[in-house]
Motif scaffolding. Sequence first.
Motif, PDB file in Angstrom:
ATOM      1  N   GLN A 368     -50.192  86.913 -13.552  1.00  0.00           N
ATOM      2  CA  GLN A 368     -49.814  85.793 -12.700  1.00  0.00           C
ATOM      3  C   GLN A 368     -48.721  86.221 -11.719  1.00  0.00           C
ATOM      4  O   GLN A 368     -48.110  87.275 -11.859  1.00  0.00           O
ATOM      5  N   GLU A 369     -48.502  85.352 -10.742  1.00  0.00           N
ATOM      6  CA  GLU A 369     -47.396  85.582  -9.830  1.00  0.00           C
ATOM      7  C   GLU A 369     -46.057  85.385 -10.555  1.00  0.00           C
ATOM      8  O   GLU A 369     -45.911  84.487 -11.386  1.00  0.00           O
ATOM      9  N   TRP A 374     -43.076  82.081  -6.501  1.00  0.00           N
ATOM     10  CA  TRP A 374     -43.869  80.851  -6.420  1.00  0.00           C
ATOM     11  C   TRP A 374     -43.720  80.130  -5.082  1.00  0.00           C
ATOM     12  O   TRP A 374     -44.709  79.603  -4.548  1.00  0.00           O
ATOM     13  N   TYR A 378     -47.999  80.127  -5.134  1.00  0.00           N
ATOM     14  CA  TYR A 378     -48.616  78.904  -5.651  1.00  0.00           C
ATOM     15  C   TYR A 378     -48.181  77.662  -4.888  1.00  0.00           C
ATOM     16  O   TYR A 378     -48.980  76.747  -4.661  1.00  0.00           O
ATOM     17  N   LYS A 423     -56.701  83.218 -14.274  1.00  0.00           N
ATOM     18  CA  LYS A 423     -55.317  83.438 -14.686  1.00  0.00           C
ATOM     19  C   LYS A 423     -54.356  82.863 -13.651  1.00  0.00           C
ATOM     20  O   LYS A 423     -53.266  82.379 -14.000  1.00  0.00           O
ATOM     21  N   HIS A 424     -54.746  82.885 -12.392  1.00  0.00           N
ATOM     22  CA  HIS A 424     -53.909  82.294 -11.348  1.00  0.00           C
ATOM     23  C   HIS A 424     -54.014  80.768 -11.333  1.00  0.00           C
ATOM     24  O   HIS A 424     -53.067  80.086 -10.935  1.00  0.00           O
ATOM     25  N   GLY A 427     -51.547  79.974 -13.705  1.00  0.00           N
ATOM     26  CA  GLY A 427     -50.239  80.160 -13.091  1.00  0.00           C
ATOM     27  C   GLY A 427     -49.845  78.983 -12.210  1.00  0.00           C
ATOM     28  O   GLY A 427     -48.683  78.545 -12.204  1.00  0.00           O
ATOM     29  N   ASN A 449     -46.166  78.086 -20.235  1.00  0.00           N
ATOM     30  CA  ASN A 449     -47.136  79.093 -19.829  1.00  0.00           C
ATOM     31  C   ASN A 449     -48.280  79.200 -20.826  1.00  0.00           C
ATOM     32  O   ASN A 449     -49.452  79.273 -20.445  1.00  0.00           O
TER      33      ASN A 449
END
Length: 505
Positions: A368-369, A374, A378, A423-424, A427, A449
């Motif tokens: 993830q980021e 963020w 995102y 997975k993102h 995230g 998470n």
Amino acid sequence: MLDELDYYRDERVIRRMLEYCGVPPALTQHFSLGHDYHRYDKGSLLNDRSDLSTLTDAMSTEYLVGWGRYLVENRNYGFESVKNFSMGWLLDKGLDIFRSIWDRENTIGIIDVEYFSRKYPGLAYADPESTYAKLEPFHRCLMHTLFHFGFNPLVLATGQGYHYVFRIHNASPLAERLVQIGHVEASTKDKYLQRGGRRDRIVTLEEGKRFDAIGKLIEFLVHLTIHQRDHFGTWLPVTIGDIAVGNEAQEAINVDLSCYANPLFMRDIRLPFSTHQKHKLQARKVGQWVSSNIPIQIAIPRYTPCNGNELSLFELLHNRRHFLNSANYAGAITTEIPECSHGLWNLLQAYYASPLHQFHIHYDWAQQENPFYWPYTYDRFDLRMVPPCVAHILAHPNPALLQPTQIQTVVRTLCSKEWWHPKHVAGLIRSKYERNFGWEIDWTKYDANMWALGWTRFYAGMLADGTDHKEDFNCLSHQQKGIAWADRPFCVQPFCGYSLSAYSQ
């Protein structure tokens, strides 16, 4: 006539609870309260019994949990975690009793299946005959799948369904296989290395990986069962989580995998022969009539493999509201959680060859980021790219992103057309949980998470191996799902010009 305190003073009931918590039957069989202790000597507290306290030292469960009226009235909180030696205190207070899934010697597997109706949430209590009859075909289907692989689980009837429970001893050669397919994210690993609260010790990395692995294997087994459900006459929709459906009663069968979206040290399961008084304290949810008129129930086993005993549906429903019958039943069986290495080995071989295993590798491998980025990743997601129902979820995540239906809608949309790696998507959901949207949940304790990763994995995994055919992923079905929260419907803008079915590729 017995009440719950009389019932809890029956040594046969206590023996079965001890066995489920890991005390060997060879030790429990010698436990005795003495002549008529359970009927007439209520002034003598079980919490003062040194022989009971000594037996709790042999438990393999990490802790116990009590839930019920006494805690609500005296602690202003519904549940309390306690050390194992406090089992007598839980019994003295007439509480529902749970054990931790976290175990010192075993990895516990639990499949939680329940009937639910969003329109009539108290129906399983008011009319258990019809609701358990609706569950019966899927129960038979799941048992068939478990038996096919060689599992022989203990099956416990709960308030609205069943727990299917088994264990793998951590000294088994299979335990290392579980470590190899398990995965623990850094955020969860940090929590596992802390002590405090209900944790007297850290959760080892191996324990965390085995817990993750058993969740993945159960996820796979559930997918296989869902594919077979029609052959057993299951006519209700089968969902992972209490997904809103559009039938008249908004009813379905929920395979609840939420256990595996939480840290190992946070989850617990009800003991066999524990009382079940949830409906007594949740009148706002199940309705005042149900809360006032339906008696306290008992979580009795339906199938005990150690004895080869199985109750008919009639016997189950009759005994679970009868204290003396349940105590007599407790004297006829044992409730040690069965060791199922043989079944797990067979399931593992099938899992290795499955598309779901490949998806899980793909999912765990991605990163993830970093939260530091963020605002540049995102947070810059353009809500105009998705239909208003999805945009509304992401713009107003509390409480939308606490609802499985809404999480599934986000996953189905963003994972379509290869827009986003799953997975993102997790995230993005995590980034909402860890911002100040007025959450009542303490995400630092429950692990935002892991919750986001778990629920995203469930729904993306169903897409990846074809378990989710998305028959209801269209605007009409979305409208038929009704109200999401308070007076806010799932479809927030009918005839918006978008089509959810366009995201079904």
